[in-house]
Design a protein around this motif. Structure first.
Motif, PDB file in Angstrom:
ATOM      1  N   GLU A 132       0.939   9.875  -3.102  1.00 54.55           N
ATOM      2  CA  GLU A 132      -0.380   9.862  -2.467  1.00 54.55           C
ATOM      3  C   GLU A 132      -0.667   8.468  -1.898  1.00 54.55           C
ATOM      4  OE1 GLU A 132      -2.322  12.725  -2.794  1.00 54.55           O
ATOM      5  OE2 GLU A 132      -3.940  11.931  -1.546  1.00 54.55           O
ATOM      6  N   LEU A 133      -0.399   7.469  -2.723  1.00 55.99           N
ATOM      7  CA  LEU A 133      -0.642   6.095  -2.303  1.00 55.99           C
ATOM      8  C   LEU A 133       0.211   5.742  -1.089  1.00 55.99           C
ATOM      9  CD1 LEU A 133      -0.919   4.006  -5.575  1.00 55.99           C
ATOM     10  CD2 LEU A 133      -2.548   4.075  -3.692  1.00 55.99           C
ATOM     11  N   GLN A 134       1.497   6.178  -1.193  1.00 55.69           N
ATOM     12  CA  GLN A 134       2.430   5.868  -0.102  1.00 55.69           C
ATOM     13  C   GLN A 134       1.928   6.455   1.219  1.00 55.69           C
ATOM     14  OE1 GLN A 134       6.280   7.652  -0.430  1.00 55.69           O
ATOM     15  NE2 GLN A 134       7.316   5.975   0.625  1.00 55.69           N
ATOM     16  N   SER A 135       1.510   7.740   1.136  1.00 54.69           N
ATOM     17  CA  SER A 135       1.074   8.384   2.386  1.00 54.69           C
ATOM     18  C   SER A 135      -0.229   7.766   2.892  1.00 54.69           C
ATOM     19  CB  SER A 135       0.938   9.897   2.204  1.00 54.69           C
ATOM     20  OG  SER A 135      -0.154  10.159   1.378  1.00 54.69           O
ATOM     21  N   LEU A 136      -1.107   7.371   1.940  1.00 54.30           N
ATOM     22  CA  LEU A 136      -2.364   6.736   2.360  1.00 54.30           C
ATOM     23  C   LEU A 136      -2.092   5.413   3.082  1.00 54.30           C
ATOM     24  CD1 LEU A 136      -4.720   7.364  -0.711  1.00 54.30           C
ATOM     25  CD2 LEU A 136      -4.924   8.341   1.567  1.00 54.30           C
ATOM     26  N   VAL A 137      -1.164   4.647   2.495  1.00 55.73           N
ATOM     27  CA  VAL A 137      -0.873   3.330   3.087  1.00 55.73           C
ATOM     28  C   VAL A 137      -0.205   3.507   4.448  1.00 55.73           C
ATOM     29  CG1 VAL A 137       0.549   1.249   2.803  1.00 55.73           C
ATOM     30  CG2 VAL A 137      -0.774   2.143   0.886  1.00 55.73           C
ATOM     31  N   ILE A 138       0.788   4.459   4.510  1.00 51.92           N
ATOM     32  CA  ILE A 138       1.514   4.657   5.774  1.00 51.92           C
ATOM     33  C   ILE A 138       0.562   5.150   6.868  1.00 51.92           C
ATOM     34  CG2 ILE A 138       3.314   6.067   6.918  1.00 51.92           C
ATOM     35  CD1 ILE A 138       4.872   5.869   4.277  1.00 51.92           C
ATOM     36  N   SER A 139      -0.340   6.086   6.494  1.00 56.12           N
ATOM     37  CA  SER A 139      -1.249   6.649   7.518  1.00 56.12           C
ATOM     38  C   SER A 139      -2.406   5.696   7.854  1.00 56.12           C
ATOM     39  CB  SER A 139      -1.814   7.988   7.034  1.00 56.12           C
ATOM     40  OG  SER A 139      -2.617   7.749   5.877  1.00 56.12           O
ATOM     41  N   GLY A 140      -2.528   4.605   7.096  1.00 54.14           N
ATOM     42  CA  GLY A 140      -3.585   3.635   7.353  1.00 54.14           C
ATOM     43  C   GLY A 140      -4.949   4.080   6.886  1.00 54.14           C
ATOM     44  N   ASN A 141      -4.999   5.165   6.084  1.00 59.24           N
ATOM     45  CA  ASN A 141      -6.285   5.679   5.592  1.00 59.24           C
ATOM     46  C   ASN A 141      -6.618   5.218   4.176  1.00 59.24           C
ATOM     47  OD1 ASN A 141      -6.742   7.053   7.913  1.00 59.24           O
ATOM     48  ND2 ASN A 141      -5.752   8.946   7.181  1.00 59.24           N
ATOM     49  N   PHE A 142      -6.005   4.141   3.735  1.00 61.89           N
ATOM     50  CA  PHE A 142      -6.205   3.722   2.353  1.00 61.89           C
ATOM     51  C   PHE A 142      -7.669   3.366   2.063  1.00 61.89           C
ATOM     52  CE2 PHE A 142      -6.578   0.446  -0.853  1.00 61.89           C
ATOM     53  CZ  PHE A 142      -5.899   1.025  -1.907  1.00 61.89           C
ATOM     54  N   THR A 143      -8.194   3.975   0.996  1.00 60.93           N
ATOM     55  CA  THR A 143      -9.538   3.584   0.537  1.00 60.93           C
ATOM     56  C   THR A 143      -9.481   3.421  -0.979  1.00 60.93           C
ATOM     57  OG1 THR A 143     -10.170   5.871   0.234  1.00 60.93           O
ATOM     58  CG2 THR A 143     -10.827   4.835   2.331  1.00 60.93           C
ATOM     59  N   TRP A 144     -10.298   2.469  -1.456  1.00 62.51           N
ATOM     60  CA  TRP A 144     -10.336   2.231  -2.908  1.00 62.51           C
ATOM     61  C   TRP A 144     -10.889   3.449  -3.634  1.00 62.51           C
ATOM     62  CZ3 TRP A 144      -7.716  -1.250  -5.364  1.00 62.51           C
ATOM     63  CH2 TRP A 144      -7.315  -2.394  -4.706  1.00 62.51           C
TER      64      TRP A 144
END
Ligand code: ATP
Length: 706
Positions: A132-144
Motif C-alpha cells: 500500500e505504501l509503495q503504491s501510494l509513494v509511486i502514485s504520488g498520493n501519499f498522505t499521513w
C-alpha cells in the motif's frame, strides 16, 4: 529385572520376530498377578499391552536393559512399539484427560490451531501495508492519514492477538493444572497401593521411575521432555507450516515458476535433512550404558553421604571422608567421560557445519526469480522471505517436538502399565474371605513355611511349623539372622511365604485382603519408622481416624510409659521431632527447631503407636518385634505388664493373641509358649520350663542371657 544370560538369545529372537511379523516374542519375567509369583519364565509372549511394549523398548543387545529414563532410539522396531502403545493406552489416557475439562480442552486445542495461523496473517498484513505504501509513494498520493489508518488497523489486529493469547494462556493453565493433578494423583495412588513384594521387583521399580518422569513432565521439570499436552503443539506447528506454505504457493504459483516453488521448499527443508541424516545419534544423548548408570548411581550415593547430617558421626569416627571423595571422584569421571563422548558425537563435523549462510544464499535464488515476475512487489518479497524463515523455524520445532513426543510415548506406557499393576499380596476377587474377629484372639497354624528373599541363595525360613491357640502368648527367640523378623513379616502379611501353609483363624492367610487383615492386628517393627513430624502424628498414625483425638493419643502415650518423655518436650505432643534422616546439629538451619529423641524414647513412641489400636475390639493379634530392645529393665517390665493387660478382658480372660520377638530371654518366661529359631527353622518349641528341662539351645541361650 535383567534377563539372565541364558535368556538373552531368546530376547534377540523376539526382536527379530517383531521386525518380521509385527509381533514380538518376549520373556515373561513380570508376573502381574499374585498367584503367578515365582513362575518359570515362559519362552515368549506376543506384545499386546502397553507393559509388553514398554518392556520390549528397553531391550539392549546382549540381553541388558536400558536404564530408567534413557531415550529410545528412533528405529522401525521402536516405532512399531510406539504404535502399539498409542493403540493400547494413549487414546484412553487422552480421553481421560479430555473428560476432566471437555469444553476447555477443546477450546485449548482450537485456540492453539487458530493462534498458529497468526504468524502467516501477520506476514500477510505487513506485506499489504508495504505494498500500500509503495503504491501510494509511486502514485504520488501519499498522505499521513492513509498511513495512520494502515498502522491503526495493524494495531487493532495485534491487540486482538494479544487478548486472545491472554485468554488462551489462562484457559491452558486451568486445563494443564487439572491434568497435572490427575496424573500426580494416579502416581501417588500407584505408590500407596502397591505392596512390598511388588515394589521390590526391580522391573516394577524401573517402571515406576519412568512413570514418575512422565508425571513430572506435566510440571515442566526440565529433563528434556515436553508435557504430554504439547502433543497438541504438533497440530499447531503443522498448521503453521501449512499456512506459510500456502502463502509461498500463492506468491510463487501465480508466477508459474514451479522451479521457484521447488527451490523454496528444498531450501526450507534442507536443514531438517541435514540434521536427520547428518547426525543420526544426536537424539541418543542420554543413552547411558549400564556401567555409566551404575557410576551415576554411585556418584549420587556418595553425594548423599557427604551432605546428609545423619551420617556425619560415622563419617567422622571412621574417617570416611577420603573414601567418599575418591569413590565420588571416580564415579563422577565416568559420568563426565560419558557426557563428553556424547558432546563429541553431537559436535561432529556434520553437525558443526554451519549451513545457515549457505541456506540464506540459497533462498535468495527463488527471491531473484520472483523479482522477475510481473506480480513482484516489495510486500510480496518481504512476505516470501518471512514465510520461508517461519517454515524453517516451525519445521525445526516440529522435529524437536516429535522426538520428545516419541520418548514421551514410552514413558506414558510406563504410566499406563503402572496403573494395571496388581499388588502381589492381593487375592483374586473370587478367593477373598472376610476376616472374622475371633472372640478370644487369633489362632495361627503354620505348616512347613519356607521363604527365600529375592536374589538370595539360602532360604531365610525353612519348614517352619507351629500352632498358636486363641489368647495364647508366644515368644520367638533365637540367634541373629535366624529368621525371626522374616517370620513376623509373613505373619503380618507384609510378605508372602514361598512354600507351606499358613492359616489364621482357620483360613488361608492368602485369602484375606491385606487391608482387611491389617485392621485386626497391631505391631511394633524392629526397624520402626521415625517420622520428622509432631509427636501427635508419630503416635497417631497407629490409628489415623483417632489422630485428632487428644485423649486417644495421650492414652496410647500413657500405656507406652512415654508420658514423662512427652511432658519434657517444649510443646508436648505438638513438638516436631527430628528423625535420623533429618537430624541436624546446633545452628544448622531451619531444622534446628526440631527436637531430637534418644533411641529408647523413640521406641516408647513406636509402642504408643501400636497401642493406638491395640485396645480396639476388632484387633485380635498383637505382634512386637524387639519392642523393648532399647528400654531399661524397669520400663521393659512395665511395657510387658501393659501388653498383658491389653490382651485381657476386664474379667482377666485372654481376648487377644500375642507374639513377641525378643533377645532378652528373661521376658520370654512370660509367654505361654516359646519358639527357638536356628538357621531359619524352629529347633525347639514348648513352654519356657519344658525347654529349660530339655537343656538344648534355648536353655544355653537363656543361661547366657541371665
Ligand atoms: N531384605 C533382605 N534381603 C535378603 N536377605 C535378607 C533380607 N532381610 C533379611 N535377610 C536375611 O534373612 C535372614 C533372616 O533375617 P531376619 O531379619 O529374619 O533375622 P532375625 O532372626 O530377625 O535377626 P535379628 O535377631 O538380628 O533381628 C538373614 O540371614 C538375613 O541376612
Amino acid at each position: 529385572m535383567l534377563i539372565a544370560s541364558a535368556h538373552r538369545s531368546s530376547a534377540w529372537c523376539s526382536m527379530y520376530h517383531l521386525f518380521k511379523t509385527g509381533r514380538i516374542l518376549l520373556p515373561d519375567d513380570f508376573p502381574l498377578v499374585s498367584e503367578s509369583l515365582p513362575q518359570p519364565e515362559k519362552p515368549s509372549v506376543p506384545v499386546r499391552t502397553a507393559y509388553d511394549a514398554w518392556l520390549a523398548s528397553r531391550h539392549l543387545p546382549g540381553g541388558e536393559r536400558l536404564v530408567p529414563g534413557a531415550h529410545r532410539r528412533f528405529s522401525l522396531f521402536n516405532v512399531k512399539l510406539a504404535l502399539i502403545i498409542v493403540r493400547t493406552c494413549a487414546f484412553e489416557f487422552f480421553s481421560r484427560l479430555l473428560s476432566l475439562h471437555p469444553v476447555r480442552t477443546m477450546l485449548m486445542m482450537s485456540l492453539n490451531v487458530i493462534r498458529s495461523l497468526f504468524p502467516a496473517f501477520r506476514g500477510y498484513s505487513q506485506a499489504l501495508i508495504i505494498d500500500e505504501l509503495q503504491s501510494l509513494v509511486i502514485s504520488g498520493n501519499f498522505t499521513w492519514t492513509r498511513l495512520l489508518h494502515l498502522v491503526a488497523t495493524e494495531l487493532v489486529r495485534r491487540i486482538f492477538e494479544s487478548l486472545l493469547d491472554g485468554f488462551a494462556a489462562s484457559n491452558e493453565t486451568i486445563v494443564v493444572d487439572s491434568a497435572r493433578f490427575y496424573v500426580e494423583y494416579v502416581q501417588m495412588e500407584q505408590r500407596v497401593r502397591l505392596d512390598i513384594p511388588t515394589l521390590s521387583d526391580p522391573a516394577v521399580r524401573d517402571l515406576l521411575q519412568e512413570s514418575d518422569l512422565f508425571a513430572r513432565s506435566f510440571s515442566g521439570s526440565g529433563f528434556g521432555l515436553l508435557s504430554p499436552l504439547d502433543f497438541i503443539h504438533i497440530i499447531s506447528l503443522v498448521t503453521e507450516i501449512f499456512s506459510h506454505v500456502l502463502l509461498i504457493l500463492s506468491l510463487t504459483g501465480g508466477a508459474t515458476h514451479y522451479g521457484v516453488l521447488l527451490l523454496s521448499i528444498f531450501s526450507a527443508t534442507l536443514p531438517l535433512f541435514v540434521t536427520w541424516f547428518g547426525c543420526p545419534d544426536a537424539h541418543s544423548e542420554t543413552l547411558y550404558t549400564p556401567r555409566e548408570a551404575r557410576a551415576a548411581d554411585r556418584q549420587e550415593k556418595m553425594r548423599n553421604l557427604a551432605f546428609n547430617d545423619a551420617h556425619r558421626p560415622e563419617i567422622e569416627l571412621f574417617g570416611l571422608g577420603d573414601w567418599i571423595l575418591k569413590t565420588w571422584a571416580s564415579a563422577r569421571k565416568v559420568v563426565l567421560d560419558s557426557e563428553q563422548t556424547q558432546n563429541f558425537r553431537d559436535s561432529s563435523f556434520m553437525s558443526k557445519l554451519n549451513f545457515s549462510d549457505f541456506l540464506f544464499a540459497l533462498q535468495n535464488i527463488p527471491l531473484v526469480l520472483l523479482l522477475q515476475t510481473s506480480s513482484a512487489s516489495l510486500g510480496s518479497l518481504t512476505l516470501y522471505r518471512s514465510s520461508i524463515q517461519s517454515v524453517i523455524l516451525a519445521s525445526r520445532n516440529l522435529l524437536a517436538t516429535s522426538r520428545m513426543v516419541f520418548q514421551g510415548i514410552f514413558f506414558m506406557s510406563a504410566f499406563c502399565a503402572g496403573r494395571t499393576l496388581k499388588p502381589r499380596l492381593q487375592p483374586n476377587e473370587e478367593d477373598v474371605v472376610c476376616y472374622q474377629t475371633s472372640l478370644n484372639g487369633a489362632t495361627i497354624e503354620a505348616r512347613n513355611l519356607s521363604y527365600t528373599y529375592p536374589g538370595s541363595s539360602e532360604p531365610a525360613l525353612k519348614d517352619v511349623n507351629f500352632t498358636l491357640q486363641s489368647g495364647e502368648t508366644l515368644a520367638i527367640v533365637g540367634y541373629n539372622g535366624s529368621g525371626k523378623s522374616t517370620l513376623a513379616k509373613i505373619l503380618l502379611r507384609i510378605m508372602d511365604h514361598d512354600l507351606g501353609h499358613l492359616a489364621i483363624n482357620g483360613v488361608d492367610i492368602r485369602r484375606y485382603d491385606p487391608q482387611d487383615y491389617h485392621q485386626h492386628l497391631t505391631a511394633v517393627f524392629q526397624g520402626f519408622s521415625k517420622f520428622s513430624t509432631t509427636v501427635r502424628e508419630n503416635v497417631g498414625v497407629g490409628r489415623v481416624e483417632k489422630m485428632r483425638s487428644r485423649t486417644s493419643i495421650e492414652t496410647a502415650i500413657h500405656l507406652a510409659e512415654a508420658d514423662s518423655v512427652v511432658n519434657s518436650l517444649p510443646y508436648g505432643i505438638r513438638t516436631i521431632l527430628a528423625s535420623g534422616e533429618s537430624m541436624s546439629y546446633p545452628g544448622s538451619g531451619p531444622s534446628s527447631r526440631q527436637h531430637g529423641l534418644s533411641g529408647g524414647e523413640w521406641q516408647r513412641l513406636s509402642i504408643a503407636r501400636a497401642f493406638m489400636r491395640a485396645n480396639e475390639p476388632q484387633v485380635d493379634l498383637l505382634l512386637f518385634d524387639e519392642p523393648t530392645s532399647s528400654l531399661d529393665a524397669h520400663a521393659q517390665n512395665q511395657i510387658f505388664d501393659t501388653i498383658d493387660k491389653i490382651s485381657r478382658s476386664p474379667t482377666g480372660e485372654r481376648i487377644k493373641s500375642c507374639i513377641f520377638i525378643t533377645h532378652r530371654l528373661s521376658t520370654a518366661r512370660r509367654a505361654d509358649k516359646v519358639v527357638m529359631m536356628q538357621n531359619g527353622t524352629i529347633s525347639e518349641f514348648g513352654t519356657h520350663d519344658e525347654l529349660l528341662r530339655r537343656d538344648g539351645a534355648y536353655a544355653a541361650l537363656y543361661r547366657a542371657s541371665v
